[in-house]
Enzyme design. Structure first.
Site, PDB file in Angstrom:
ATOM      1  N   ASP A 172     -10.290   4.796  -2.774  1.00 22.11           N
ATOM      2  CA  ASP A 172      -9.243   5.303  -3.647  1.00 22.11           C
ATOM      3  C   ASP A 172      -9.878   5.823  -4.930  1.00 22.11           C
ATOM      4  O   ASP A 172     -11.109   5.920  -5.026  1.00 22.11           O
ATOM      5  CB  ASP A 172      -8.193   4.224  -3.931  1.00 22.11           C
ATOM      6  CG  ASP A 172      -8.725   3.099  -4.812  1.00 22.11           C
ATOM      7  OD1 ASP A 172      -9.944   3.045  -5.072  1.00 22.11           O
ATOM      8  OD2 ASP A 172      -7.911   2.262  -5.254  1.00 22.11           O
TER       9      ASP A 172
ATOM     10  N   GLU B 250       0.814  -1.211   0.000  1.00 19.58           N
ATOM     11  CA  GLU B 250       0.000   0.000   0.000  1.00 19.58           C
ATOM     12  C   GLU B 250       0.849   1.265   0.000  1.00 19.58           C
ATOM     13  O   GLU B 250       0.515   2.251  -0.661  1.00 19.58           O
ATOM     14  CB  GLU B 250      -0.962   0.005   1.204  1.00 19.58           C
ATOM     15  CG  GLU B 250      -2.044  -1.055   1.149  1.00 19.58           C
ATOM     16  CD  GLU B 250      -2.981  -0.881  -0.034  1.00 19.58           C
ATOM     17  OE1 GLU B 250      -3.104   0.253  -0.542  1.00 19.58           O
ATOM     18  OE2 GLU B 250      -3.594  -1.882  -0.453  1.00 19.58           O
TER      19      GLU B 250
ATOM     20  N   TYR C 193       8.510  10.359  -4.632  1.00 17.66           N
ATOM     21  CA  TYR C 193       7.814  10.645  -3.374  1.00 17.66           C
ATOM     22  C   TYR C 193       8.543   9.964  -2.207  1.00 17.66           C
ATOM     23  O   TYR C 193       8.005   9.102  -1.520  1.00 17.66           O
ATOM     24  CB  TYR C 193       6.347  10.208  -3.441  1.00 17.66           C
ATOM     25  CG  TYR C 193       5.566  10.916  -4.520  1.00 17.66           C
ATOM     26  CD1 TYR C 193       4.989  12.161  -4.279  1.00 17.66           C
ATOM     27  CD2 TYR C 193       5.431  10.358  -5.787  1.00 17.66           C
ATOM     28  CE1 TYR C 193       4.283  12.822  -5.262  1.00 17.66           C
ATOM     29  CE2 TYR C 193       4.737  11.021  -6.785  1.00 17.66           C
ATOM     30  CZ  TYR C 193       4.164  12.254  -6.517  1.00 17.66           C
ATOM     31  OH  TYR C 193       3.467  12.915  -7.495  1.00 17.66           O
TER      32      TYR C 193
ATOM     33  N   TYR D 215      -7.153   5.795   4.123  1.00 11.54           N
ATOM     34  CA  TYR D 215      -7.248   4.766   3.097  1.00 11.54           C
ATOM     35  C   TYR D 215      -6.333   3.591   3.412  1.00 11.54           C
ATOM     36  O   TYR D 215      -6.750   2.429   3.404  1.00 11.54           O
ATOM     37  CB  TYR D 215      -6.901   5.330   1.713  1.00 11.54           C
ATOM     38  CG  TYR D 215      -6.597   4.231   0.718  1.00 11.54           C
ATOM     39  CD1 TYR D 215      -7.633   3.528   0.113  1.00 11.54           C
ATOM     40  CD2 TYR D 215      -5.286   3.854   0.435  1.00 11.54           C
ATOM     41  CE1 TYR D 215      -7.371   2.481  -0.748  1.00 11.54           C
ATOM     42  CE2 TYR D 215      -5.010   2.808  -0.427  1.00 11.54           C
ATOM     43  CZ  TYR D 215      -6.056   2.130  -1.024  1.00 11.54           C
ATOM     44  OH  TYR D 215      -5.803   1.083  -1.864  1.00 11.54           O
TER      45      TYR D 215
END
Length: 367
Positions: free
Chosen positions: A150, A49, A94, A132
């Site tokens: 999502d 995830e 990221y 989430y």
């Protein structure tokens, strides 16, 4: 555009039909395969995830497999050196995700004896874990009744129920979370959550969805009102910031100056060469006359070997352009005491941002 309003319709026919249809589609039609699908190990679910945040499944799959091979348990990850983990993450972007991944693994190792938390409230306290991700881990690993929301889920809900409230506004986010929770079958949370995400990915796609073969067709607002292309609605985002960098790749013999970016900015914890950010695109002759360049190199001390083209990296909120100037000097520079002199052969072991690696792969070989 007409939008969903009638709560009675939503709570009766449409909601029940929706949930049953998604579960039936998953059982009879869904063939989507992913290495983490059906996984019950919360560590592996959490890892997948985090990798998939801001990353396409096709790209994330290879990284997931590399991480599981290198760090098969949360304890292995917690004990790993930062640079080894960041190097493995290199190219995924990221990088705050990687930093949070390490911080959470070490917290689980020390505060939870290496055992992954098994309640939603504990899971969501981990760094980098939002509603989430916490819902996904809680439902997939422990079958707890928390709905995942999502982009795929939002698209399916928006089209089926006819919701035209922008998905990136506070009211829209709250509404979609509520509807997703209302549709969730409490005893089949994990199966349903995976099913609706798969449904959005392969059936109710952003472009060219398979409406004619869709099990929701006869009650889908978007299909019945020719609004498939118009939903979901997203409010236009602000214009991206543009940044310009010159990177001086300064060699002293077989060594080169680098440093780790520690400030809370783009590329935190990754390595870079001696960089100067300029306010706008600047020609090389003009840049070489700047006070900052003179302060670093000193008058007549450096020999310019290579000047690259502009390289570009696009991030979610900014676009970065970088140009590289390869320079040789005879001895270490006093102006760069906060940089490291690293052997060029060791650069491959350090994690760099994608923009710099693009130059490594192409431009640096020219000189």
């Amino acid at each position: 555009m007409k939008t969903f309003i009638t709560k009675e319709l939503y709570k009766s026919r449409k909601k029940i039909f929706f949930t049953r249809s998604i579960l039936r589609w998953n059982e009879q039609v869904n063939k989507r395969c992913m290495p983490w699908k059906g996984e019950k190990d919360p560590y592996k679910i959490w890892l997948s995830e985090i990798i998939l945040q801001q990353t396409r499944v096709e790209q994330g799959r290879a990284y997931y497999e590399k991480f599981i091979k290198a760090f098969p348990t949360i304890q292995k990850l917690a004990n790993a050196e930062d640079e080894k983990v960041f190097k493995l993450w290199e190219g995924l972007g990221y990088y705050s995700r990687c930093k949070n991944l390490l911080a959470s693994a070490r917290r689980i190792s020390t505060d939870h004896d290496g055992k992954f938390p098994d309640t939603y409230n504990d899971i969501i306290t981990l760094k980098g874990v939002g509603t989430y991700t916490a819902a996904a881990i809680a439902s997939f690993a422990y079958n707890l009744p928390y709905a995942v929301v999502d982009g795929n889920v939002i698209r399916v809900l928006s089209r089926y129920f006819g919701i035209s409230i922008p998905i990136n506004e506070a009211l829209g986010k709250k509404l979609f979370q509520q509807i997703a929770s209302d549709c969730l079958p409490a005893t089949k949370a994990g199966i349903y959550n995976q099913a609706i995400m798969d449904f959005g990915a392969v059936q109710c796609k952003p472009q060219s969805p398979f409406c004619l073969e869709c099990p929701l067709q006869k009650k889908c607002f978007a299909y019945l009102n020719q609004a498939v292309a118009a939903l979901p609605v997203k409010k236009k985002s602000t214009k991206k910031k543009i940044r310009w960098f010159y990177f001086m790749v300064i060699h002293v013999g077989n060594k080169v100056y680098v440093r780790k970016r520690l400030a809370k900015d783009v590329w935190q914890n990754l390595f870079e060469y001696v960089g100067i950010e300029v306010s706008k695109e600047m020609d090389i002759p003009l840049f070489l006359k700047t006070k900052e360049f003179a302060r670093i190199i000193g008058k007549g001390k450096g020999k310019i070997k290579v000047i690259s083209k502009w390289y570009r990296q696009s991030l979610s909120h900014q676009t970065i352009y970088g140009r590289f100037i390869k320079i040789t000097v005879d001895k270490p520079l006093a102006s760069l005491q906060d940089f490291l002199l690293v052997k060029t052969d060791n650069l491959k072991n350090l994690p760099f941002p994608r923009l710099i690696n693009s130059w490594h792969e192409e431009g640096s070989k020219k000189g």
